[in-house]
Design a protein around this motif. Structure first.
Motif, PDB file in Angstrom:
ATOM      1  N   ALA A  87       0.835  -1.209   0.000  1.00  0.00           N
ATOM      2  CA  ALA A  87       0.000   0.000   0.000  1.00  0.00           C
ATOM      3  C   ALA A  87       0.865   1.253   0.000  1.00  0.00           C
ATOM      4  CB  ALA A  87      -0.913   0.006   1.223  1.00  0.00           C
ATOM      5  N   GLY A  88       0.457   2.229  -0.832  1.00  0.00           N
ATOM      6  CA  GLY A  88       1.111   3.527  -0.830  1.00  0.00           C
ATOM      7  C   GLY A  88       2.564   3.504  -1.270  1.00  0.00           C
ATOM      8  N   TRP A  89       2.934   2.539  -2.109  1.00  0.00           N
ATOM      9  CA  TRP A  89       4.332   2.415  -2.539  1.00  0.00           C
ATOM     10  C   TRP A  89       4.789   3.663  -3.298  1.00  0.00           C
ATOM     11  CZ3 TRP A  89       8.559  -0.379  -1.813  1.00  0.00           C
ATOM     12  CH2 TRP A  89       9.571  -0.360  -2.773  1.00  0.00           C
ATOM     13  N   ARG A  90       5.923   4.216  -2.857  1.00  0.00           N
ATOM     14  CA  ARG A  90       6.504   5.347  -3.584  1.00  0.00           C
ATOM     15  C   ARG A  90       8.002   5.384  -3.376  1.00  0.00           C
ATOM     16  NH1 ARG A  90       8.261  10.590  -3.723  1.00  0.00           N
ATOM     17  NH2 ARG A  90       7.609  11.701  -5.636  1.00  0.00           N
ATOM     18  N   GLN A  91       8.738   5.151  -4.430  1.00  0.00           N
ATOM     19  CA  GLN A  91      10.194   5.282  -4.437  1.00  0.00           C
ATOM     20  C   GLN A  91      10.848   4.558  -3.265  1.00  0.00           C
ATOM     21  OE1 GLN A  91      11.186   6.341  -7.120  1.00  0.00           O
ATOM     22  NE2 GLN A  91      10.083   8.113  -7.878  1.00  0.00           N
ATOM     23  N   GLY A  92      10.440   3.304  -3.043  1.00  0.00           N
ATOM     24  CA  GLY A  92      11.057   2.489  -2.000  1.00  0.00           C
ATOM     25  C   GLY A  92      10.400   2.577  -0.635  1.00  0.00           C
ATOM     26  N   GLN A  93       9.390   3.428  -0.486  1.00  0.00           N
ATOM     27  CA  GLN A  93       8.706   3.553   0.801  1.00  0.00           C
ATOM     28  C   GLN A  93       7.256   3.096   0.658  1.00  0.00           C
ATOM     29  OE1 GLN A  93       9.204   7.534   2.267  1.00  0.00           O
ATOM     30  NE2 GLN A  93      11.379   7.251   2.671  1.00  0.00           N
ATOM     31  N   ARG A  94       6.672   2.651   1.766  1.00  0.00           N
ATOM     32  CA  ARG A  94       5.301   2.145   1.754  1.00  0.00           C
ATOM     33  C   ARG A  94       4.636   2.465   3.076  1.00  0.00           C
ATOM     34  NH1 ARG A  94       7.628  -4.018   2.365  1.00  0.00           N
ATOM     35  NH2 ARG A  94       7.695  -4.069   4.649  1.00  0.00           N
ATOM     36  N   VAL A  95       3.288   2.391   3.068  1.00  0.00           N
ATOM     37  CA  VAL A  95       2.557   2.583   4.325  1.00  0.00           C
ATOM     38  C   VAL A  95       2.073   1.260   4.892  1.00  0.00           C
ATOM     39  CG1 VAL A  95       1.838   4.906   3.701  1.00  0.00           C
ATOM     40  CG2 VAL A  95       0.334   2.984   3.175  1.00  0.00           C
ATOM     41  N   GLY A  96       2.124   0.186   4.111  1.00  0.00           N
ATOM     42  CA  GLY A  96       1.708  -1.116   4.596  1.00  0.00           C
ATOM     43  C   GLY A  96       2.019  -2.199   3.581  1.00  0.00           C
ATOM     44  N   HIS A  97       2.117  -3.438   4.081  1.00  0.00           N
ATOM     45  CA  HIS A  97       2.411  -4.582   3.216  1.00  0.00           C
ATOM     46  C   HIS A  97       1.767  -5.825   3.808  1.00  0.00           C
ATOM     47  CE1 HIS A  97       4.866  -8.274   2.544  1.00  0.00           C
ATOM     48  NE2 HIS A  97       4.629  -7.944   1.295  1.00  0.00           N
ATOM     49  N   SER A  98       1.253  -6.684   2.946  1.00  0.00           N
ATOM     50  CA  SER A  98       0.721  -7.974   3.395  1.00  0.00           C
ATOM     51  C   SER A  98       0.717  -8.960   2.238  1.00  0.00           C
ATOM     52  CB  SER A  98      -0.704  -7.828   3.928  1.00  0.00           C
ATOM     53  OG  SER A  98      -1.215  -9.097   4.321  1.00  0.00           O
ATOM     54  N   LEU A  99       0.905 -10.222   2.568  1.00  0.00           N
ATOM     55  CA  LEU A  99       0.631 -11.290   1.617  1.00  0.00           C
ATOM     56  C   LEU A  99      -0.872 -11.501   1.540  1.00  0.00           C
ATOM     57  CD1 LEU A  99       3.277 -13.967   2.662  1.00  0.00           C
ATOM     58  CD2 LEU A  99       3.316 -12.543   0.606  1.00  0.00           C
ATOM     59  N   ALA A 100      -1.333 -12.053   0.420  1.00  0.00           N
ATOM     60  CA  ALA A 100      -2.732 -12.471   0.316  1.00  0.00           C
ATOM     61  C   ALA A 100      -2.911 -13.789   1.054  1.00  0.00           C
ATOM     62  CB  ALA A 100      -3.127 -12.624  -1.139  1.00  0.00           C
ATOM     63  N   SER A 101      -4.057 -13.963   1.650  1.00  0.00           N
ATOM     64  CA  SER A 101      -4.392 -15.248   2.275  1.00  0.00           C
ATOM     65  C   SER A 101      -5.489 -15.973   1.506  1.00  0.00           C
ATOM     66  CB  SER A 101      -4.836 -15.038   3.722  1.00  0.00           C
ATOM     67  OG  SER A 101      -6.025 -14.268   3.782  1.00  0.00           O
ATOM     68  N   GLU A 102      -6.195 -15.241   0.648  1.00  0.00           N
ATOM     69  CA  GLU A 102      -7.296 -15.819  -0.125  1.00  0.00           C
ATOM     70  C   GLU A 102      -7.505 -14.972  -1.380  1.00  0.00           C
ATOM     71  OE1 GLU A 102     -12.041 -17.007   0.494  1.00  0.00           O
ATOM     72  OE2 GLU A 102     -10.985 -15.806   1.993  1.00  0.00           O
ATOM     73  N   ILE A 103      -7.862 -15.637  -2.485  1.00  0.00           N
ATOM     74  CA  ILE A 103      -8.176 -14.960  -3.744  1.00  0.00           C
ATOM     75  C   ILE A 103      -9.602 -15.329  -4.116  1.00  0.00           C
ATOM     76  CG2 ILE A 103      -7.557 -14.642  -6.161  1.00  0.00           C
ATOM     77  CD1 ILE A 103      -4.800 -15.857  -5.445  1.00  0.00           C
ATOM     78  N   ILE A 104     -10.440 -14.340  -4.371  1.00  0.00           N
ATOM     79  CA  ILE A 104     -11.809 -14.579  -4.806  1.00  0.00           C
ATOM     80  C   ILE A 104     -11.971 -13.946  -6.179  1.00  0.00           C
ATOM     81  CG2 ILE A 104     -14.255 -14.336  -4.285  1.00  0.00           C
ATOM     82  CD1 ILE A 104     -11.748 -13.666  -1.553  1.00  0.00           C
TER      83      ILE A 104
END
Length: 240
Positions: A87-104
């Protein structure tokens, strides 16, 4: 089945507008703040790498295009653990990260059918995140109905040619709708799949569509999107 070429003949009756350069620009760090819930959907496994754009609609749910989470090599969805949302990726910085646990994935999306109209209208998936991203870090967006033909929209995306910061395109006009499919006067490129389309509704930005495909007709750039109010119910209904 109705294909894109036939639909273009039905929808595209207005003259092609010129693409103004100031309508398509990379956002500054300050401008990124308003769009922190938009992030990169990164695919990483032993044999494949890829990226699309996704958007938080709750702390643990991300909207993106179905074709982004299905392997071109095998034709089946990636393992959830191979999909990262940043989330919010910009030039090497982010506000959050997660792997997916489910795909629908939308129940009517069949990648082997290619560019049939029905497939664009079903090109929608939701990722459930293993680790929710707090709302105070990335305020998520609400879904709203399409405002209709001629209304200007804002497209926010991680384009492959600008992969490390968001690009904003304003004035992305709806030039035609048919069921869950929207045709838009936007010039998109690879990486923009899954990107959110926003309308200003009652003073708030609301999410109304997700980019699926791109094409050109008579020199005119066309973006194809899933109309969320017509398609999202199928996906959310099947959440565990």
């Amino acid at each position: 089945m109705l294909r894109l070429a036939a639909l273009l003949m039905l929808l595209l009756t207005a003259p092609a507008p010129a693409l103004e350069l100031d309508r398509l620009r990379m956002l500054s760090a300050a401008e990124h703040e308003a769009w922190r819930a938009v992030g990169r959907v990164n695919i990483a496994n032993f044999k494949e790498r890829g990226m699309c754009t996704g958007t938080l609609i709750s702390p643990d749910l991300v909207l993106t295009a179905a074709h982004c989470v299905i392997s071109d090599r095998t034709g089946v969805p990636y393992a959830p653990g191979n999909i990262h949302f940043v989330a919010g990726w910009r030039q090497g910085q982010r506000v959050g990260h997660s792997l997916a646990s489910e795909i629908i994935i939308h129940s009517q999306y069949f990648p082997e059918k290619g560019t049939e109209l029905e497939q664009i209208g079903a090109d929608l998936a939701v990722l459930r995140l293993a680790s929710p991203i707090p709302e105070e870090k990335a305020p998520y967006f609400s879904v709203a109905p399409s405002p209709g033909n001629g209304e200007p929209l804002t497209l926010i995306s991680y384009r492959r040619d600008r992969a490390h910061a968001l690009t904003r395109q304003d004035g992305c006009e709806i030039i035609g709708e048919k069921g869950p499919v929207m045709a838009l006067g936007c010039d998109v490129t690879f990486g923009a799949s899954g990107s959110p389309l926003f309308a200003e509704i009652e003073g708030e930005r609301r999410l109304i569509g997700v980019i699926s495909a791109m094409s050109r007709s008579r020199g005119r750039a066309i973006a194809w999107a899933v109309r969320l109010d017509a398609a999202i119910g199928d996906v959310l209904y099947r959440l565990n």
